[in-house]
Design an enzyme around this catalytic site. Structure first.
Site, PDB file in Angstrom:
ATOM      1  CB  THR A   1      37.050  39.768  41.399  1.00 15.22           C
ATOM      2  OG1 THR A   1      38.431  39.382  41.493  1.00 15.22           O
ATOM      3  CG2 THR A   1      36.507  39.977  42.805  1.00 15.22           C
TER       4      THR A   1
ATOM      5  CG  HIS B   1      46.938  36.987  38.346  1.00 14.42           C
ATOM      6  ND1 HIS B   1      47.850  36.999  39.402  1.00 14.42           N
ATOM      7  CD2 HIS B   1      46.048  37.975  38.623  1.00 14.42           C
ATOM      8  CE1 HIS B   1      47.523  37.951  40.256  1.00 14.42           C
ATOM      9  NE2 HIS B   1      46.434  38.552  39.813  1.00 14.42           N
TER      10      HIS B   1
ATOM     11  CG  HIS C   1      44.953  35.234  41.992  1.00 17.27           C
ATOM     12  ND1 HIS C   1      44.447  35.458  40.725  1.00 17.27           N
ATOM     13  CD2 HIS C   1      44.662  36.342  42.723  1.00 17.27           C
ATOM     14  CE1 HIS C   1      43.870  36.647  40.693  1.00 17.27           C
ATOM     15  NE2 HIS C   1      43.986  37.202  41.877  1.00 17.27           N
TER      16      HIS C   1
ATOM     17  CE  LYS D   1      42.463  44.842  43.681  1.00 21.52           C
ATOM     18  NZ  LYS D   1      43.171  44.587  42.413  1.00 21.52           N
TER      19      LYS D   1
ATOM     20  NE  ARG E   1      38.710  43.709  45.224  1.00 19.34           N
ATOM     21  CZ  ARG E   1      39.655  43.005  44.608  1.00 19.34           C
ATOM     22  NH1 ARG E   1      39.488  42.688  43.336  1.00 19.34           N
ATOM     23  NH2 ARG E   1      40.732  42.624  45.243  1.00 19.34           N
TER      24      ARG E   1
ATOM     25  CD  GLN F   1      39.737  37.735  54.651  1.00 19.47           C
ATOM     26  OE1 GLN F   1      39.574  38.495  53.702  1.00 19.47           O
ATOM     27  NE2 GLN F   1      40.947  37.348  55.053  1.00 19.47           N
TER      28      GLN F   1
ATOM     29  CG  ASP G   1      47.440  41.209  49.840  1.00 19.31           C
ATOM     30  OD1 ASP G   1      47.628  40.036  50.221  1.00 19.31           O
ATOM     31  OD2 ASP G   1      46.802  41.489  48.809  1.00 19.31           O
TER      32      ASP G   1
ATOM     33  CE  LYS H   1      50.606  42.687  41.349  1.00 21.18           C
ATOM     34  NZ  LYS H   1      49.346  43.446  41.265  1.00 21.18           N
TER      35      LYS H   1
ATOM     36  CE  LYS I   1      50.813  44.660  35.021  1.00 18.64           C
ATOM     37  NZ  LYS I   1      49.368  44.613  35.230  1.00 18.64           N
ATOM     38  CB  THR I   2      53.538  39.539  30.573  1.00 21.18           C
ATOM     39  OG1 THR I   2      52.139  39.666  30.226  1.00 21.18           O
ATOM     40  CG2 THR I   2      53.721  38.300  31.433  1.00 21.18           C
TER      41      THR I   2
END
Length: 413
Positions: A41, A46, A49, A83, A87, A172, A193, A228, A231-232
């Site tokens: 997607t 990142h 993942h 989510k 999306r 899936q 998740d 998280k 996360k930056t």
């Protein structure tokens, strides 16, 4: 428990398994083929993942065979898990381009050889499905009441769940069935998740093929402070160096909370478990362990050369020697310094403040530092101060620091 599973558990990967005893027994009988899915997607993965792919390598190194399943088909719909809204739909051409980029990233990390590690794309069996046949053959095995008990759907019902997303779990699950038929795949791994989707796939294979297959999930990693992981201030910690530079990537790990060092060494490096524990126990000063963590993860994602450069840049920035050329840098106009560069403009133009207003607050709060011709850092005390060319060193450079950890080398030309 089979040693491969014991290793995952010891390193913090093990969260849930449909049958740890059954999976362990299957592994004792010989190599097990497993898969982890990844929907394309975006243009880059990142670090969040990558948790299943670190586990992928551990399992592969233990003699099992892994499949990285690109979701070129499922991404046309989008997974509602985690989510709060639908999306954004991407074009098929965009998804194909993203698939190629992400496959290349994973290849650098995993090393696909077509046997112990391979790539598949569910577009190959989903893109041309006959909808009526799919509903008859696959949809008939799913209970809507059962699907609604899974957390992903329960959460989305509060904000609205589209019919197209409701189909995602069927697709899936069908992936699991297809991979079993094509490659004798017996295990799916993923983040926690995905538990509901994974369990649904396990049940579908059992119903249609009469075979026991397995699902295993890993914890969704958070920092010691509850944030998280990855996360930056600029967003997620991406693998693409054009989005997150190797230096910034390195600095993220170099600055983790002390309480996270051991956990992250175990999960995000392949250092032996006892070495990870010894490193943390032996060091009274945690900075050495953080530096090792940062170098190891950066080397795995960007290569040893980039990790060495990031380490040298960090040492230069924080006063321990090193190579200043490896620091984050920006080229600005020398004429601006000759005329007098307003300090707030300088910090904004160097990217150490998002706006001039933010730069102003940085100076007012005592968080803006800059080097003079001597190279020593000193605070900028006046928001109206002007920085002149005589502050540049012989190479026409100036070092800026925002707060305690953000540096930039300014080159004036």
């Amino acid at each position: 428990m089979h040693p491969a599973l014991e290793n995952l558990k010891a390193r913090g990967f093990f969260q849930q398994c449909t049958s740890a005893e059954g999976l362990s027994k299957l592994m004792e009988e010989g190599p097990v083929t497993f898969y982890v899915g990844c929907d394309p997607t975006g243009t880059s993965l990142h670090i969040g993942h990558m948790v299943p792919f670190f586990a992928y390598r551990h399992l592969r190194d233990a003699g099992h065979k892994g499949i990285a399943l690109m979701g070129g088909g499922t991404a046309r719909i989008g997974d509602p898990s985690g989510k709060t809204e639908l999306r954004k739909m991407l074009s098929y051409e965009t998804l194909d381009a993203n698939t190629a980029l992400i496959t290349a990233q994973l290849d650098r990390f995993v090393g696909f050889d077509g046997d112990s590690a391979r790539v598949a794309n569910n577009k190959d069996w989903l893109a041309d499905l006959n909808y009526i046949d799919f509903l008859r053959d696959i949809g008939s095995h799913f209970s809507v009441n059962r699907m609604l008990t899974f957390e992903a759907y329960k959460k989305r019902l509060e904000t609205g769940l589209s019919f197209i997303e409701f189909n995602y779990q069927l697709l899936q699950s069908f992936d699991f069935l297809e991979l079993y038929r094509r490659h004798n795949n017996r295990l799916q791994i993923g983040g926690d998740d995905q538990w509901g989707n994974i369990v649904a796939g396990v049940e579908l294979v059992r119903r249609i093929e009469g075979v026991e297959v397995f699902g295993m999930t890993f914890p969704l990693v958070t920092t010691a402070g509850g944030g998280k992981m990855g996360k930056t201030e600029k967003g997620a910690l991406f693998l693409d160096p054009a989005i997150t530079s190797p230096y910034d990537f390195f600095q993220y790990w170099r600055n983790v909370d002390d309480a996270d060092i051991l956990r992250f060494l175990l999960m995000f490096t392949f250092m032996p478990e006892d070495e990870c524990r010894s490193l943390c126990m032996a060091s009274k000063n945690p900075n050495g362990a953080k530096e090792r963590l940062a170098w190891e993860v950066t080397a795995l994602i960007h290569g040893r050369e980039e990790a060495d450069k990031a380490l040298a840049g960090a040492k230069a920035a924080f006063g321990g020697g090193g190579d200043k050329s490896a620091m984050p840098s920006v080229v600005l106009s020398r004429s601006a310094f000759e005329a007098g560069y307003k300090v707030t403009d300088l910090f904004a133009d160097a990217g150490l403040a998002a706006t001039k207003s933010e730069a102003r607050r940085l100076v007012e709060q005592g968080g803006a530092f800059l080097s003079g011709a001597s190279g020593d850092l000193a605070p900028a005390a006046d928001v109206n101060a002007l920085v002149y060319a005589d502050s540049l060193n012989a190479q026409g450079e100036l070092t800026l620091r925002a707060g305690k950890k953000k540096y930039c080398l300014v080159r004036a030309t």
